[in-house]
Design an enzyme around this catalytic site. Sequence first.
Site, short mmCIF file in Angstrom:
data_model
loop_
_atom_site.label_atom_id
_atom_site.label_comp_id
_atom_site.label_asym_id
_atom_site.label_seq_id
_atom_site.Cartn_x
_atom_site.Cartn_y
_atom_site.Cartn_z
N ASN A 168 0.84 -1.19 0.00
CA ASN A 168 0.00 0.00 0.00
C ASN A 168 0.88 1.24 0.00
O ASN A 168 1.94 1.24 0.60
CB ASN A 168 -0.88 0.02 1.25
CG ASN A 168 -1.93 1.11 1.17
OD1 ASN A 168 -2.87 1.02 0.39
ND2 ASN A 168 -1.76 2.18 1.95
N TYR A 226 0.53 9.82 4.71
CA TYR A 226 0.25 10.06 6.12
C TYR A 226 1.36 10.94 6.66
O TYR A 226 2.54 10.57 6.59
CB TYR A 226 0.23 8.75 6.91
CG TYR A 226 -0.47 7.58 6.22
CD1 TYR A 226 -1.85 7.61 5.96
CD2 TYR A 226 0.24 6.45 5.83
CE1 TYR A 226 -2.48 6.53 5.34
CE2 TYR A 226 -0.38 5.37 5.22
CZ TYR A 226 -1.74 5.41 4.97
OH TYR A 226 -2.36 4.35 4.36
N ARG A 227 1.02 12.09 7.20
CA ARG A 227 2.03 13.05 7.66
C ARG A 227 2.93 12.45 8.74
O ARG A 227 2.50 11.54 9.47
CB ARG A 227 1.35 14.30 8.18
CG ARG A 227 0.69 14.07 9.52
CD ARG A 227 0.08 15.35 10.08
NE ARG A 227 -0.44 15.11 11.41
CZ ARG A 227 -1.66 15.45 11.81
NH1 ARG A 227 -2.50 16.02 10.96
NH2 ARG A 227 -2.05 15.21 13.04
N TRP A 272 -1.01 7.44 10.44
CA TRP A 272 -2.06 6.78 9.66
C TRP A 272 -3.28 6.68 10.55
O TRP A 272 -3.24 6.13 11.63
CB TRP A 272 -1.59 5.43 9.11
CG TRP A 272 -0.95 4.46 10.03
CD1 TRP A 272 -1.44 4.01 11.22
CD2 TRP A 272 0.30 3.79 9.82
NE1 TRP A 272 -0.57 3.10 11.77
CE2 TRP A 272 0.51 2.94 10.92
CE3 TRP A 272 1.26 3.80 8.80
CZ2 TRP A 272 1.63 2.13 11.04
CZ3 TRP A 272 2.36 3.00 8.92
CH2 TRP A 272 2.54 2.18 10.03
N ASP A 289 -4.38 21.84 10.20
CA ASP A 289 -4.85 20.86 9.23
C ASP A 289 -5.72 21.46 8.14
O ASP A 289 -6.04 22.64 8.15
CB ASP A 289 -5.59 19.73 9.97
CG ASP A 289 -5.13 18.37 9.49
OD1 ASP A 289 -5.11 18.16 8.27
OD2 ASP A 289 -4.81 17.52 10.34
C1 LIG Z 1 -1.44 16.50 1.94
C2 LIG Z 1 -2.20 15.35 2.52
C3 LIG Z 1 -1.92 14.91 3.80
C4 LIG Z 1 -2.59 13.83 4.35
N1 LIG Z 1 -2.29 13.44 5.62
C5 LIG Z 1 -2.90 12.35 6.15
C6 LIG Z 1 -2.54 11.88 7.44
O1 LIG Z 1 -1.70 12.46 8.12
N2 LIG Z 1 -3.17 10.78 7.92
C7 LIG Z 1 -4.11 10.10 7.18
O2 LIG Z 1 -4.60 9.08 7.66
N3 LIG Z 1 -4.49 10.54 5.97
C8 LIG Z 1 -3.89 11.65 5.43
N4 LIG Z 1 -4.26 12.09 4.19
C9 LIG Z 1 -5.31 11.39 3.45
C10 LIG Z 1 -4.81 10.07 2.91
O3 LIG Z 1 -3.65 10.25 2.15
C11 LIG Z 1 -5.89 9.39 2.07
O4 LIG Z 1 -6.97 9.09 2.93
C12 LIG Z 1 -5.41 8.14 1.36
O5 LIG Z 1 -6.47 7.60 0.60
C13 LIG Z 1 -4.91 7.10 2.32
O6 LIG Z 1 -4.44 5.98 1.60
P1 LIG Z 1 -4.96 4.51 1.96
O7 LIG Z 1 -6.38 4.44 1.50
O8 LIG Z 1 -4.04 3.63 1.18
O9 LIG Z 1 -4.82 4.34 3.43
C14 LIG Z 1 -3.59 13.18 3.62
C15 LIG Z 1 -3.88 13.62 2.33
C16 LIG Z 1 -3.20 14.69 1.78
C17 LIG Z 1 -3.52 15.15 0.40
MN LIG Z 2 -4.48 2.22 -0.34
#
Ligand SMILES: Cc1cc2nc3c(=O)[nH]c(=O)nc-3n(C[C@H](O)[C@H](O)[C@H](O)COP(=O)(O)O)c2cc1C
Ligand SMILES: [Mn+2]
Length: 524
Positions: free
Chosen positions: A177, A181-182, A195, A324
């Site tokens: 995957n 996630y910051r 995450w 945020d």
């Molecule tokens: C700039 C940016 C920062 C993000 N930061 C986070 C974060 O810190 N934690 C999180 O869970 N999702 C964050 N997201 C949203 C996830 O990247 C998004 O939900 C993504 O689909 C997660 O991937 P996954 O479905 O494979 O878990 C962020 C999105 C963006 C555009």
């Molecule tokens: Mn994914």
Amino acid sequence: MAYDDLRDWIDALDRAGELARIRAEVDPVLEITEIADRVSKGACKKYGRPGGPALLFENVKGANGIPVLINQFGSARRMQMALNVERLDEIAERIRLLLNMKSPEGILEKLKMLPMLADLGKFFPKAVSTGSCKQVIRKKDFSLLDFPVLQCWPLDAGRFITLPCVITRDPRTGKRNVGMYRMQIFDATTAGMHWQRQKVAAEHYREMLRRGAAGSSESGAGKHAAVDIMARSGGGSMLAPGERPAGKMEVAVAIGTDPALTFSAIVPAPPEVEEFMVAGFLRQKPVELVKCETVDLEVPAGAEIVLEGYVNLDELRTEGPFGDHTGFYSLEDEYPVFHVTCITHRKDPIYATTIVGKPPMEDGWMGKAVERIFLPLMKLTLPEIVDVNLPVEGIFHNLMIVSIRKSYPGHARKAMNGIWALGQAMFTKCIVVVDEDVDVQDIGDVVLKVFNHIDPERDIQFTLGPVDSLDHASRLPNFGSKMGIDATRKWPAEGFTRPWPDEILMDEKTKAAVDMKWKDLGIE
Ligand SMILES: Cc1cc2nc3c(=O)[nH]c(=O)nc-3n(C[C@H](O)[C@H](O)[C@H](O)COP(=O)(O)O)c2cc1C
Ligand SMILES: [Mn+2]
């Protein structure tokens, strides 16, 4: 043509007049945010378009000469360029074509399908033996503090890596995957791993916990500990000593990749779909992957910077607050800790980042791209959907406006419930459903019709369920209520028997007549 890597993309931005190079010295603490925020909000007059140009800061204080790229996705045009299309709907059309595939009848149809089948081959990532991300390999004497990581906003808990592609492996299927996630920098070798609990990497982590627990105790005590850390992680306190299932989970992080891959990390793809394939589909060229040095994972060969490491299954640490994309600070909470085992990078790396805050900002354009690309996928499960609008001020999880072709009583409520069951759309705090004759992209039309058409007590539906971790108003972190507004015209079959008024529209004949004499009226 697909971009090979971040610098190929930066060159393309430069050639297209979409890049501003900043040579004056700037501070990664707060100052870059203030500049990028002003540019996002239209301060760059010379540029003219909303979103301003991408910004490459070449002289960043304390950055050891490493430039900082920000706002690479920050306009409609750059988002289209990033994905190699003229209109984002082109991608939706390509998805629709794929989904519509049916068994070919006869040789002609088979021949027609060949290019599409050849396209499929481009989705799969390609293993390569080395790449430019390996130009410098540091297995010791590395430090996260060597990179120009931003402190974004005044009350942030520290510096945060904001555009990382976090790579994990599903222990059940071996599938990888990539999620964005910051990561809050704690010190030279550790960072927070934010995450959120409903995201795919968090599920990989829980699966590792379940496995650790199953192996760690025959009495079942380990299993209880695993359930406990699952219940607490990302929403509660640290674990008591002694209840910790041991073990670690390997994680790799790529910073600064070709734009299709960076974008794929934010795409809410189904958990079983590898983002490497999503990126391959988007760029129509395989992603090249190279093995990590210290963990059993693969990373994009052309990445600017790669962090390799692990999170301990028994370790949580306070993360946040962080300014945020809600326009507010997300509250501090407990999250896993990432320990770096190795850093590899180019010999002259570029650090890619973004900021989030009050919309409109860079992430708003990325969210809009997700909205367009996911429409055909939503229609797959909910074919009644005509169009969807996630207004940027609704920050993507607060407000979804959706038009449907209503076919039976209660249809709008069925659509709401379907959306709340659809991956990350579960977070949607308010879903507004309108009939297909409402243009959901026209907020004026939506407001006029929604609030004319509803009897609030009858047409608003509440439900309970998971909410976004960033929601600061819900009764509990991660759990709260959601609202659906059925603003479709109500039918007698739904108990509405009053007459329904006609919408005011001028007849075509009069309109044509006025068109003819419009100039002569002298009021233009
Ligand atoms: C700039 C940016 C920062 C993000 N930061 C986070 C974060 O810190 N934690 C999180 O869970 N999702 C964050 N997201 C949203 C996830 O990247 C998004 O939900 C993504 O689909 C997660 O991937 P996954 O479905 O494979 O878990 C962020 C999105 C963006 C555009
Ligand atoms: Mn994914």
